[in-house]
Design a protein around this motif. Structure first.
Motif, PDB file in Angstrom:
ATOM      1  N   GLU A 128       0.830  -1.201   0.000  1.00 53.40           N
ATOM      2  CA  GLU A 128       0.000   0.000   0.000  1.00 53.40           C
ATOM      3  C   GLU A 128       0.871   1.260   0.000  1.00 53.40           C
ATOM      4  O   GLU A 128       2.084   1.194   0.211  1.00 53.40           O
ATOM      5  CB  GLU A 128      -0.965   0.029   1.179  1.00 53.40           C
ATOM      6  CG  GLU A 128      -0.331   0.051   2.533  1.00 53.40           C
ATOM      7  CD  GLU A 128      -1.366   0.056   3.653  1.00 53.40           C
ATOM      8  OE1 GLU A 128      -1.067   0.677   4.676  1.00 53.40           O
ATOM      9  OE2 GLU A 128      -2.441  -0.555   3.503  1.00 53.40           O
ATOM     10  N   PHE A 129       0.220   2.399  -0.236  1.00 55.91           N
ATOM     11  CA  PHE A 129       0.878   3.701  -0.256  1.00 55.91           C
ATOM     12  C   PHE A 129      -0.099   4.694   0.349  1.00 55.91           C
ATOM     13  O   PHE A 129      -1.286   4.695   0.008  1.00 55.91           O
ATOM     14  CB  PHE A 129       1.210   4.092  -1.707  1.00 55.91           C
ATOM     15  CG  PHE A 129       1.580   5.535  -1.900  1.00 55.91           C
ATOM     16  CD1 PHE A 129       2.849   5.983  -1.574  1.00 55.91           C
ATOM     17  CD2 PHE A 129       0.668   6.432  -2.424  1.00 55.91           C
ATOM     18  CE1 PHE A 129       3.199   7.315  -1.768  1.00 55.91           C
ATOM     19  CE2 PHE A 129       1.006   7.764  -2.626  1.00 55.91           C
ATOM     20  CZ  PHE A 129       2.277   8.202  -2.292  1.00 55.91           C
ATOM     21  N   ALA A 130       0.375   5.521   1.269  1.00 51.93           N
ATOM     22  CA  ALA A 130      -0.464   6.557   1.877  1.00 51.93           C
ATOM     23  C   ALA A 130       0.343   7.839   1.977  1.00 51.93           C
ATOM     24  O   ALA A 130       1.524   7.817   2.325  1.00 51.93           O
ATOM     25  CB  ALA A 130      -0.944   6.117   3.251  1.00 51.93           C
ATOM     26  N   GLU A 131      -0.292   8.947   1.650  1.00 45.11           N
ATOM     27  CA  GLU A 131       0.371  10.252   1.647  1.00 45.11           C
ATOM     28  C   GLU A 131      -0.714  11.300   1.846  1.00 45.11           C
ATOM     29  O   GLU A 131      -1.901  10.985   1.908  1.00 45.11           O
ATOM     30  CB  GLU A 131       1.094  10.440   0.299  1.00 45.11           C
ATOM     31  CG  GLU A 131       2.052  11.590   0.212  1.00 45.11           C
ATOM     32  CD  GLU A 131       3.236  11.485   1.151  1.00 45.11           C
ATOM     33  OE1 GLU A 131       3.356  12.376   1.996  1.00 45.11           O
ATOM     34  OE2 GLU A 131       4.025  10.536   1.044  1.00 45.11           O
ATOM     35  N   TYR A 132      -0.305  12.561   1.924  1.00 44.27           N
ATOM     36  CA  TYR A 132      -1.251  13.664   2.036  1.00 44.27           C
ATOM     37  C   TYR A 132      -1.027  14.615   0.867  1.00 44.27           C
ATOM     38  O   TYR A 132       0.107  15.018   0.593  1.00 44.27           O
ATOM     39  CB  TYR A 132      -1.075  14.409   3.369  1.00 44.27           C
ATOM     40  CG  TYR A 132      -2.147  15.433   3.614  1.00 44.27           C
ATOM     41  CD1 TYR A 132      -3.408  15.051   4.046  1.00 44.27           C
ATOM     42  CD2 TYR A 132      -1.901  16.783   3.392  1.00 44.27           C
ATOM     43  CE1 TYR A 132      -4.408  15.985   4.252  1.00 44.27           C
ATOM     44  CE2 TYR A 132      -2.894  17.729   3.601  1.00 44.27           C
ATOM     45  CZ  TYR A 132      -4.143  17.330   4.036  1.00 44.27           C
ATOM     46  OH  TYR A 132      -5.140  18.250   4.233  1.00 44.27           O
ATOM     47  N   ASP A 133      -2.084  14.949   0.170  1.00 44.61           N
ATOM     48  CA  ASP A 133      -2.026  15.891  -0.945  1.00 44.61           C
ATOM     49  C   ASP A 133      -2.287  17.288  -0.389  1.00 44.61           C
ATOM     50  O   ASP A 133      -3.429  17.627  -0.071  1.00 44.61           O
ATOM     51  CB  ASP A 133      -3.061  15.521  -2.007  1.00 44.61           C
ATOM     52  CG  ASP A 133      -3.097  16.499  -3.175  1.00 44.61           C
ATOM     53  OD1 ASP A 133      -2.174  17.333  -3.287  1.00 44.61           O
ATOM     54  OD2 ASP A 133      -4.046  16.418  -3.977  1.00 44.61           O
ATOM     55  N   GLU A 134      -1.231  18.078  -0.261  1.00 43.34           N
ATOM     56  CA  GLU A 134      -1.363  19.417   0.316  1.00 43.34           C
ATOM     57  C   GLU A 134      -2.167  20.343  -0.592  1.00 43.34           C
ATOM     58  O   GLU A 134      -2.946  21.167  -0.104  1.00 43.34           O
ATOM     59  CB  GLU A 134       0.012  20.003   0.614  1.00 43.34           C
ATOM     60  CG  GLU A 134       0.698  19.255   1.738  1.00 43.34           C
ATOM     61  CD  GLU A 134       2.029  19.864   2.136  1.00 43.34           C
ATOM     62  OE1 GLU A 134       2.248  21.059   1.866  1.00 43.34           O
ATOM     63  OE2 GLU A 134       2.823  19.122   2.732  1.00 43.34           O
ATOM     64  N   LYS A 135      -1.985  20.202  -1.892  1.00 45.03           N
ATOM     65  CA  LYS A 135      -2.720  21.050  -2.834  1.00 45.03           C
ATOM     66  C   LYS A 135      -4.226  20.790  -2.732  1.00 45.03           C
ATOM     67  O   LYS A 135      -5.023  21.709  -2.684  1.00 45.03           O
ATOM     68  CB  LYS A 135      -2.224  20.797  -4.253  1.00 45.03           C
ATOM     69  CG  LYS A 135      -2.898  21.634  -5.319  1.00 45.03           C
ATOM     70  CD  LYS A 135      -2.336  21.314  -6.701  1.00 45.03           C
ATOM     71  CE  LYS A 135      -3.061  22.064  -7.786  1.00 45.03           C
ATOM     72  NZ  LYS A 135      -2.574  21.690  -9.115  1.00 45.03           N
ATOM     73  N   GLY A 136      -4.590  19.521  -2.716  1.00 45.71           N
ATOM     74  CA  GLY A 136      -5.997  19.151  -2.631  1.00 45.71           C
ATOM     75  C   GLY A 136      -6.516  19.074  -1.209  1.00 45.71           C
ATOM     76  O   GLY A 136      -7.708  18.880  -0.988  1.00 45.71           O
ATOM     77  N   GLU A 137      -5.615  19.199  -0.223  1.00 44.07           N
ATOM     78  CA  GLU A 137      -5.953  19.127   1.198  1.00 44.07           C
ATOM     79  C   GLU A 137      -6.747  17.874   1.531  1.00 44.07           C
ATOM     80  O   GLU A 137      -7.812  17.930   2.150  1.00 44.07           O
ATOM     81  CB  GLU A 137      -6.708  20.384   1.637  1.00 44.07           C
ATOM     82  CG  GLU A 137      -5.899  21.651   1.473  1.00 44.07           C
ATOM     83  CD  GLU A 137      -6.643  22.902   1.917  1.00 44.07           C
ATOM     84  OE1 GLU A 137      -7.883  22.843   2.127  1.00 44.07           O
ATOM     85  OE2 GLU A 137      -5.984  23.939   2.044  1.00 44.07           O
ATOM     86  N   CYS A 138      -6.205  16.727   1.096  1.00 43.63           N
ATOM     87  CA  CYS A 138      -6.893  15.467   1.371  1.00 43.63           C
ATOM     88  C   CYS A 138      -5.878  14.323   1.439  1.00 43.63           C
ATOM     89  O   CYS A 138      -4.813  14.394   0.831  1.00 43.63           O
ATOM     90  CB  CYS A 138      -7.949  15.186   0.309  1.00 43.63           C
ATOM     91  SG  CYS A 138      -7.272  14.966  -1.344  1.00 43.63           S
ATOM     92  N   PRO A 139      -6.214  13.280   2.172  1.00 39.56           N
ATOM     93  CA  PRO A 139      -5.337  12.109   2.187  1.00 39.56           C
ATOM     94  C   PRO A 139      -5.488  11.334   0.881  1.00 39.56           C
ATOM     95  O   PRO A 139      -6.558  11.340   0.255  1.00 39.56           O
ATOM     96  CB  PRO A 139      -5.862  11.290   3.371  1.00 39.56           C
ATOM     97  CG  PRO A 139      -7.291  11.687   3.508  1.00 39.56           C
ATOM     98  CD  PRO A 139      -7.371  13.122   3.042  1.00 39.56           C
ATOM     99  N   VAL A 140      -4.404  10.692   0.460  1.00 40.47           N
ATOM    100  CA  VAL A 140      -4.441   9.842  -0.728  1.00 40.47           C
ATOM    101  C   VAL A 140      -3.897   8.474  -0.336  1.00 40.47           C
ATOM    102  O   VAL A 140      -3.036   8.358   0.532  1.00 40.47           O
ATOM    103  CB  VAL A 140      -3.622  10.447  -1.898  1.00 40.47           C
ATOM    104  CG1 VAL A 140      -4.247  11.741  -2.379  1.00 40.47           C
ATOM    105  CG2 VAL A 140      -2.174  10.662  -1.531  1.00 40.47           C
TER     106      VAL A 140
END
Length: 164
Positions: free
Chosen positions: A139-151
């Protein structure tokens, strides 16, 4: 001659366009899978690593892999067929559809058990690109700062479909 199309799917949360770093036909991307001998049924104990950069002269042409079965000594080849892969999109992911990644022309072997490794790219629904994604842990988990949401990428699945 039998062609096997590698098909992948995954749960993509706020992500789309999962594919190898340089696209589906990236010559440097490594594919990891086991091979089953078409003659005796023996499965390689370890995964083989194959990329488009691996070119071996064989007969009147070339192939990407020439391998001899350790059990029955039969020789087989695997040749990668480009131009048929597409990124996995969010729409396909949501409907549990698979996306084709690569086609393998296998003579004497059958591919099994594809392993997701590193070297993937994906983009958020807001357009943020994530390069060098390592999926070897499942799995892969990160935070999209531009979209302000977890991915997140999870529930990775792969299958080899027989094609013509």
């Amino acid at each position: 001659m039998v062609n096997y199309k590698l098909m992948i799917t995954a749960e993509l949360e706020n992500l789309t366009n999962l594919q190898p770093q340089g696209g589906c036909d990236d010559p440097t991307f490594n594919f990891y899978f086991k091979l089953k001998c078409g003659s005796c049924g023996e499965v390689t104990p370890k995964e083989i690593c194959l990329s488009l950069n691996d070119v071996v002269p064989h007969g009147k042409g070339s192939t990407n892999l020439v391998k001899k079965c350790k059990f029955c000594s039969r020789e087989g080849t695997v040749t990668m067929v480009t131009g048929q892969g597409r990124p996995l999109t969010q729409i396909q992911s949501q409907s549990s559809h698979y996306s084709p990644l690569m086609v393998f022309d296998c003579r004497g072997f059958e591919p099994l058990d594809f392993s997701f490794g590193d070297g993937w790219q994906v983009e958020s629904l807001e357009g943020t690109k994530f390069d060098g994604v390592d999926l070897s842990g499942g799995e892969f988990a990160e935070y999209d700062e531009k979209g302000e949401c977890p991915v997140m990428i999870s529930d990775l699945r792969a299958t080899f479909d027989v094609t013509k």
